[in-house]
Design an enzyme around this catalytic site. Sequence first.
Site, PDB file in Angstrom:
ATOM      1  N   GLY A  12       0.815  -1.216   0.000  1.00 23.72           N
ATOM      2  CA  GLY A  12       0.000   0.000   0.000  1.00 23.72           C
ATOM      3  C   GLY A  12       0.845   1.261   0.000  1.00 23.72           C
ATOM      4  CG  HIS A  23       3.356   1.028  -5.409  1.00 25.22           C
ATOM      5  ND1 HIS A  23       3.523   2.051  -4.519  1.00 25.22           N
ATOM      6  CD2 HIS A  23       3.922  -0.064  -4.844  1.00 25.22           C
ATOM      7  CE1 HIS A  23       4.148   1.602  -3.441  1.00 25.22           C
ATOM      8  NE2 HIS A  23       4.412   0.328  -3.617  1.00 25.22           N
ATOM      9  N   GLY A  62       9.429  -4.787  -8.643  1.00 29.38           N
ATOM     10  CA  GLY A  62      10.285  -3.682  -9.083  1.00 29.38           C
ATOM     11  C   GLY A  62      11.762  -3.978  -8.847  1.00 29.38           C
ATOM     12  CB  SER A  82      10.881   4.374  -1.532  1.00 25.58           C
ATOM     13  OG  SER A  82      10.698   3.825  -0.238  1.00 25.58           O
TER      14      SER A  82
END
Length: 279
Positions: free
Chosen positions: A27, A33, A144, A182
């Site tokens: 999340g 993402h 990733g 990040s």
Amino acid sequence: MKIISSIEELRDQMRGQLRTSFVPTMGNLHEGHLSLMRLARKHGDPVVASIFVNRLQFGPNEDFDKYPRTFQADVEKLEKEGVYVLFAPTERDLYPEPQEFRVRPPDDLGNTLEGEFRPGFFTGVTTVVLKLFSCVQPRVAVFGKKDYQQLMIVRNMSKQFALPTEIIAAETFRAADGLALSSRNAYLSPEERIEAPVLYQTLNEVADEVRSGHLDIWELERKAMAKLADRLWKPDYISIRRRSDLQPPSAGDIANKEPLVVLAAAKLGVTRLIDNLEI
Ligand code: PAF
């Protein structure tokens, strides 16, 4: 988008789907993402994402409790990306009883670099990833390159257990100044955010030196760590490794232009950042 928390319900929903493309996350979703979701879409259909902050991969003094949880905003972002199912189990859904069976990566891969500084981290990651794969049953899953060692460990796990899930690697998504996106960047103060791209700049300097024929990799690593320390970072490691197995290269490997990667982890204030660059 269907939001599902129970494993049973997920199984019902996914029955008969043979080309599922899966992106597991914890999340607090950002552009990085979302780029994984887009890559997932190219490799399969439907796309399933998961959000689960996995207690097993956090050490006792790490940020499990304060890890940013932004569920509603995450849902809106995933909806815009056309994600078909969001699997968002509670701890009780995923670990209804203590998770005593664990998947432990081999020592040479799991106890080096991140594994050395975060004991048990990769066992927590592989255990939850195997469990999520077993729930979602994807044909492909996207990870990733920002978490380079995690990607390699998950890929090797999938291969060694002959899982029917192909692991796809996504390039690291960077801000315009080079900082890898990040969730933990949210912990940086405004001043630290300005300093943070120095980590990637340092990796580039090391990579340039290797490319231009500098053979003493230990000296390069030492100089890079000293540079960060001078700027008040607390580096855990800056390490040049073989891409194939993340072991240190021999002089022969370097002379023979074996594909390498330089990986780094360093604390800036209270925030621990990791990054890497293929050479
Ligand atoms: O990279 C992450 O966000 C996590 O390690 C993962 C793969 C979702 C497992 O909890």
